[in-house]
Motif scaffolding. Sequence first.
Motif, PDB file in Angstrom:
ATOM      1  N   PHE A 146       0.870  -1.288  -0.039  1.00 38.90           N
ATOM      2  CA  PHE A 146       0.104  -0.135   0.030  1.00 38.90           C
ATOM      3  C   PHE A 146       0.833   1.224  -0.030  1.00 38.90           C
ATOM      4  N   TRP A 147       0.359   2.369  -0.497  1.00 45.97           N
ATOM      5  CA  TRP A 147       1.194   3.549  -0.338  1.00 45.97           C
ATOM      6  C   TRP A 147       0.670   4.183   1.264  1.00 45.97           C
ATOM      7  N   HIS A 148       1.750   4.736   1.745  1.00 46.61           N
ATOM      8  CA  HIS A 148       1.674   5.223   3.158  1.00 46.61           C
ATOM      9  C   HIS A 148       1.615   6.861   3.259  1.00 46.61           C
ATOM     10  N   GLU A 149       1.037   7.266   3.906  1.00 50.15           N
ATOM     11  CA  GLU A 149       0.541   8.778   4.172  1.00 50.15           C
ATOM     12  C   GLU A 149       1.994   9.525   4.289  1.00 50.15           C
ATOM     13  N   ASP A 150       2.787   9.139   5.103  1.00 48.28           N
ATOM     14  CA  ASP A 150       3.892   9.770   5.545  1.00 48.28           C
ATOM     15  C   ASP A 150       4.868  10.346   4.227  1.00 48.28           C
ATOM     16  N   LYS A 203      -4.172   5.407 -28.741  1.00 45.02           N
ATOM     17  CA  LYS A 203      -4.103   6.388 -27.744  1.00 45.02           C
ATOM     18  C   LYS A 203      -4.998   6.079 -26.889  1.00 45.02           C
ATOM     19  N   ASN A 204      -4.692   6.213 -25.511  1.00 41.17           N
ATOM     20  CA  ASN A 204      -5.547   5.752 -24.307  1.00 41.17           C
ATOM     21  C   ASN A 204      -5.413   6.882 -23.184  1.00 41.17           C
ATOM     22  N   LYS A 205      -6.345   7.180 -22.670  1.00 47.83           N
ATOM     23  CA  LYS A 205      -6.128   7.934 -21.431  1.00 47.83           C
ATOM     24  C   LYS A 205      -7.295   7.529 -20.229  1.00 47.83           C
ATOM     25  N   GLU A 206      -6.647   7.531 -18.921  1.00 47.51           N
ATOM     26  CA  GLU A 206      -7.368   7.067 -17.911  1.00 47.51           C
ATOM     27  C   GLU A 206      -6.790   7.948 -16.805  1.00 47.51           C
ATOM     28  N   GLU A 207      -7.941   7.879 -15.785  1.00 53.32           N
ATOM     29  CA  GLU A 207      -7.802   8.609 -14.448  1.00 53.32           C
ATOM     30  C   GLU A 207      -7.944   7.781 -13.373  1.00 53.32           C
ATOM     31  N   HIS A 208      -6.880   7.566 -12.815  1.00 50.84           N
ATOM     32  CA  HIS A 208      -6.693   6.406 -11.642  1.00 50.84           C
ATOM     33  C   HIS A 208      -7.002   7.396 -10.051  1.00 50.84           C
ATOM     34  N   HIS A 209      -8.010   6.855  -9.415  1.00 48.32           N
ATOM     35  CA  HIS A 209      -8.199   7.327  -8.063  1.00 48.32           C
ATOM     36  C   HIS A 209      -7.435   6.498  -6.966  1.00 48.32           C
ATOM     37  N   ILE A 210      -6.430   6.824  -6.403  1.00 47.10           N
ATOM     38  CA  ILE A 210      -5.749   5.839  -5.562  1.00 47.10           C
ATOM     39  C   ILE A 210      -5.496   6.195  -4.112  1.00 47.10           C
ATOM     40  N   LYS A 211      -6.046   5.526  -3.144  1.00 51.55           N
ATOM     41  CA  LYS A 211      -5.842   5.625  -1.760  1.00 51.55           C
ATOM     42  C   LYS A 211      -4.683   5.889  -1.317  1.00 51.55           C
ATOM     43  N   TYR A 212      -4.163   6.594  -0.360  1.00 51.00           N
ATOM     44  CA  TYR A 212      -3.249   6.227   0.460  1.00 51.00           C
ATOM     45  C   TYR A 212      -3.469   6.020   2.100  1.00 51.00           C
ATOM     46  N   TYR A 213      -2.585   5.458   2.749  1.00 57.97           N
ATOM     47  CA  TYR A 213      -3.126   4.866   4.118  1.00 57.97           C
ATOM     48  C   TYR A 213      -2.064   5.497   5.308  1.00 57.97           C
ATOM     49  N   ASN A 214      -2.852   6.124   6.537  1.00 55.67           N
ATOM     50  CA  ASN A 214      -2.093   6.389   7.510  1.00 55.67           C
ATOM     51  C   ASN A 214      -1.655   4.790   8.294  1.00 55.67           C
ATOM     52  N   ILE A 215      -0.505   4.675   8.379  1.00 56.77           N
ATOM     53  CA  ILE A 215      -0.032   3.173   9.107  1.00 56.77           C
ATOM     54  C   ILE A 215      -0.629   3.018  10.416  1.00 56.77           C
ATOM     55  N   LYS A 216      -0.726   3.851  11.237  1.00 59.25           N
ATOM     56  CA  LYS A 216      -1.472   3.695  12.785  1.00 59.25           C
ATOM     57  C   LYS A 216      -2.773   3.249  12.259  1.00 59.25           C
ATOM     58  N   THR A 217      -3.657   4.173  11.715  1.00 57.05           N
ATOM     59  CA  THR A 217      -5.147   3.729  11.361  1.00 57.05           C
ATOM     60  C   THR A 217      -5.420   2.467  10.871  1.00 57.05           C
ATOM     61  N   LEU A 218      -4.447   2.055   9.885  1.00 60.66           N
ATOM     62  CA  LEU A 218      -4.752   0.773   9.173  1.00 60.66           C
ATOM     63  C   LEU A 218      -4.499  -0.145  10.116  1.00 60.66           C
ATOM     64  N   THR A 219      -3.313  -0.014  10.806  1.00 61.35           N
ATOM     65  CA  THR A 219      -3.113  -1.391  11.901  1.00 61.35           C
ATOM     66  C   THR A 219      -4.261  -1.350  12.767  1.00 61.35           C
ATOM     67  N   ALA A 249       4.594   0.463   0.881  1.00 58.26           N
ATOM     68  CA  ALA A 249       5.154  -0.555   2.055  1.00 58.26           C
ATOM     69  C   ALA A 249       4.338  -1.765   2.032  1.00 58.26           C
ATOM     70  N   TYR A 250       4.934  -2.915   2.580  1.00 55.79           N
ATOM     71  CA  TYR A 250       4.250  -4.209   2.784  1.00 55.79           C
ATOM     72  C   TYR A 250       3.636  -4.295   4.250  1.00 55.79           C
ATOM     73  N   CYS A 251       2.428  -5.097   4.101  1.00 56.49           N
ATOM     74  CA  CYS A 251       1.692  -5.606   5.453  1.00 56.49           C
ATOM     75  C   CYS A 251       1.615  -7.106   5.429  1.00 56.49           C
ATOM     76  N   VAL A 252       1.912  -7.620   6.432  1.00 54.19           N
ATOM     77  CA  VAL A 252       1.602  -8.968   6.628  1.00 54.19           C
ATOM     78  C   VAL A 252       0.794  -9.218   7.835  1.00 54.19           C
ATOM     79  N   SER A 253      -0.468  -9.787   7.696  1.00 53.54           N
ATOM     80  CA  SER A 253      -1.357  -9.950   8.866  1.00 53.54           C
ATOM     81  C   SER A 253      -1.712 -11.181   9.028  1.00 53.54           C
ATOM     82  N   LYS A 254      -2.201 -11.756  10.265  1.00 56.85           N
ATOM     83  CA  LYS A 254      -2.692 -12.930  10.389  1.00 56.85           C
ATOM     84  C   LYS A 254      -4.014 -12.804  10.995  1.00 56.85           C
ATOM     85  N   TYR A 255      -4.956 -13.690  10.576  1.00 52.84           N
ATOM     86  CA  TYR A 255      -6.213 -13.822  10.828  1.00 52.84           C
ATOM     87  C   TYR A 255      -6.334 -14.712  12.101  1.00 52.84           C
ATOM     88  N   LEU A 256      -6.979 -13.879  13.245  1.00 51.99           N
ATOM     89  CA  LEU A 256      -7.103 -14.904  14.429  1.00 51.99           C
ATOM     90  C   LEU A 256      -8.249 -15.588  14.716  1.00 51.99           C
TER      91      LEU A 256
END
Length: 261
Positions: A146-150, A203-219, A249-256
Amino acid sequence: MNQENRSIFREDYSKSYDLIYKKKNYNDECKRIINFLKYKKNISNILDLGCGTCNHSIILSKYGFNIDAIDRSEKMLEIAKKKISKKKINNIKLIQADIENLALKNVQYDVILLLFNVLGYLEKPYLFFSNLKKYLKRGSIVIFDFWHEDAVIQNGPKKTKKNFEEAKVTLTKLSEGKIIQKNKTIIINIQTYEKKENQVVTKNKEEHHIKYYNIKTLTLNLINEGFKVLKIEDFENDGCLPSKENWSAYCVSKYLGSNIK
């Protein structure tokens, strides 16, 4: 997928996709994924969400995993099917579906992957993780980048022009983005045009809307959905914390196996 992104990855861009990312180091990325898999024993099946043309899945299939690869783009999957057939791979199953409205029956996975910033394209990411749990076993691993905010705020988007050549074809990609901080989104305008013998043929034209994330909030949101965050680290540097110099950044998480409120 964000409503604004419903019309992206059309035929022309899909056809150009593998040429644009020809130099992307999928092999090293997959080695990194394999290293992350140490957190889960006895892996037999993997779900690759937003698989595109299956560059990651094709490499990971060599390890013997049974892989279900899902994408909403028919054109991407057509290209993936040709590549899989050419390599005579028989342990990847392609499925066309919207990953935010999955309706898979009677299946749970040891590992779920969302690679190449699939998370950034989700309309409701935290609802997505809540819905994803039905396809996870207790102890299953979810890996995404993911893209991170900082980093995004410190090093905002830049206007770029890149050329890619193959045989007698030259493909030019123009990219320009702007940050919408209120929505934690970057709007990226992408133009591509293909030349043969100095004549523009597509020719091709596209508009991509991509979110970025605050790491603490995501966690915290992952924890609230019943996940344990095992690792968040820089995309380019193994074992290092996310850098303000690199958006990804990468995030690795385990489902409990249960929600923790």
